[in-house]
Design a protein around this motif. Structure first.
Motif, short mmCIF file in Angstrom:
data_model
loop_
_atom_site.label_atom_id
_atom_site.label_comp_id
_atom_site.label_asym_id
_atom_site.label_seq_id
_atom_site.Cartn_x
_atom_site.Cartn_y
_atom_site.Cartn_z
N VAL A 46 -7.98 -5.89 -19.89
CA VAL A 46 -7.01 -6.96 -19.68
C VAL A 46 -6.53 -7.50 -21.02
O VAL A 46 -7.33 -7.92 -21.85
N VAL A 47 -5.21 -7.47 -21.22
CA VAL A 47 -4.56 -8.11 -22.36
C VAL A 47 -3.97 -9.40 -21.83
O VAL A 47 -3.19 -9.39 -20.88
N SER A 48 -4.35 -10.53 -22.42
CA SER A 48 -3.93 -11.83 -21.91
C SER A 48 -2.99 -12.51 -22.90
O SER A 48 -3.29 -12.62 -24.09
N LEU A 49 -1.83 -12.93 -22.39
CA LEU A 49 -0.82 -13.61 -23.20
C LEU A 49 -0.78 -15.08 -22.77
O LEU A 49 -0.38 -15.38 -21.64
N PRO A 50 -1.21 -16.01 -23.63
CA PRO A 50 -1.22 -17.42 -23.25
C PRO A 50 0.19 -17.97 -23.08
O PRO A 50 1.08 -17.69 -23.88
N GLU A 51 0.39 -18.74 -22.03
CA GLU A 51 1.70 -19.34 -21.76
C GLU A 51 2.24 -20.08 -22.98
O GLU A 51 3.42 -19.93 -23.33
N SER A 52 1.40 -20.85 -23.64
CA SER A 52 1.88 -21.72 -24.72
C SER A 52 2.53 -20.93 -25.85
O SER A 52 3.41 -21.45 -26.54
N LEU A 53 2.13 -19.68 -26.05
CA LEU A 53 2.69 -18.87 -27.12
C LEU A 53 3.85 -17.99 -26.66
O LEU A 53 4.66 -17.57 -27.49
N GLU A 83 -1.57 3.28 -15.21
CA GLU A 83 -0.87 2.16 -14.62
C GLU A 83 -1.16 0.86 -15.36
O GLU A 83 -2.27 0.63 -15.84
N ILE A 84 -0.14 -0.01 -15.43
CA ILE A 84 -0.29 -1.33 -16.02
C ILE A 84 0.20 -2.35 -15.00
O ILE A 84 1.36 -2.31 -14.57
N VAL A 85 -0.70 -3.24 -14.58
CA VAL A 85 -0.35 -4.30 -13.64
C VAL A 85 -0.15 -5.58 -14.45
O VAL A 85 -1.06 -6.02 -15.15
N VAL A 86 1.05 -6.15 -14.36
CA VAL A 86 1.36 -7.37 -15.09
C VAL A 86 1.24 -8.53 -14.11
O VAL A 86 1.92 -8.55 -13.08
N GLU A 87 0.35 -9.47 -14.42
CA GLU A 87 0.04 -10.59 -13.52
C GLU A 87 0.42 -11.92 -14.15
O GLU A 87 0.04 -12.20 -15.28
N GLY A 88 1.16 -12.72 -13.38
CA GLY A 88 1.43 -14.09 -13.80
C GLY A 88 0.41 -15.03 -13.19
O GLY A 88 0.07 -14.90 -12.01
N ARG A 110 7.46 -14.82 -14.19
CA ARG A 110 6.95 -14.53 -15.53
C ARG A 110 6.45 -13.09 -15.62
O ARG A 110 6.71 -12.40 -16.61
N ALA A 111 5.72 -12.66 -14.61
CA ALA A 111 5.25 -11.26 -14.60
C ALA A 111 6.43 -10.30 -14.61
O ALA A 111 6.46 -9.33 -15.36
N ALA A 112 7.43 -10.59 -13.78
CA ALA A 112 8.62 -9.72 -13.72
C ALA A 112 9.36 -9.73 -15.05
O ALA A 112 9.87 -8.68 -15.48
N VAL A 155 -0.07 -14.74 -18.77
CA VAL A 155 0.33 -13.48 -18.17
C VAL A 155 -0.68 -12.45 -18.65
O VAL A 155 -0.99 -12.38 -19.84
N GLN A 156 -1.21 -11.69 -17.70
CA GLN A 156 -2.19 -10.66 -18.03
C GLN A 156 -1.58 -9.29 -17.80
O GLN A 156 -0.89 -9.08 -16.81
N LEU A 157 -1.87 -8.37 -18.71
CA LEU A 157 -1.48 -6.98 -18.54
C LEU A 157 -2.77 -6.20 -18.34
O LEU A 157 -3.61 -6.14 -19.26
#
Length: 166
Positions: A46-53, A83-88, A110-112, A155-157
């Motif tokens: 899981v790669v996690s992208l913090p909302e604030s950034l 496969e990469i699942v992008v989750e908001g 956000r995921a989209a 958002v997690q990838l």
């Protein structure tokens, strides 16, 4: 609770370990260690992208200053297979936006948006990607104060490395 542990740091498989090592190396080389989270879960890495950034509050708009970081993340993802699942994900506070009636719409948008960036700007194959909005249903930590809510807005990838049959 029958929810899977979100903090399982042991590799699920040699493939997950290899993917995480590769991503870690590229993310660290790009100087993104502090702006990208990396961990295992039961599905893979899981790669996690913090909302604030990465997002302006209450919107699905990517921050202009985050685009180069996202480009680096995309380059690291491009060399991975599968496969990469992008989750908001959101916190438990109601969204205050005329564009998004609930956290479901915000998290899905956000995921989209990240999926669209990965396809249109980074050239990833759309057949590998999916976008999922999870609202506040899978918090990393309990939503008890502003700091914990901030940790849950992300958002997690998910780079899927594990088969359902394992």
């Amino acid at each position: 609770s029958d929810k899977p542990s979100l903090f399982r740091y042991t590799a699920s498989s040699p493939r997950a370990q290899a993917v995480k090592d590769s991503l870690e190396e590229r993310i660290d080389a790009a100087g993104l260690g502090s702006s990208v989270g990396l961990r295992y879960d039961e599905r893979g890495v899981v790669v996690s992208l913090p909302e604030s950034l990465y997002f302006r509050a209450g919107t699905a708009n990517l921050r202009t200053e985050a685009l180069e970081n996202l480009a680096e993340v995309a380059r690291a993802l491009a060399v991975q297979q599968g496969e990469i699942v992008v989750e908001g994900h959101t916190d438990d506070q109601p969204v205050r936006s005329p564009l998004f009636p609930s956290n479901w719409e915000l998290s899905a948008a956000r995921a989209a948006r990240v999926v669209r960036y990965l396809i249109e700007e980074a050239g990833l194959d759309g057949a590998r990607l999916s976008a999922v909005g999870l609202a506040d249903t899978r918090p990393l930590v309990e939503n008890s104060d502003e700091a914990t809510r901030e940790a849950n807005r992300r958002v997690q990838l998910v780079i899927v490395t594990e088969d359902d049959g394992e």
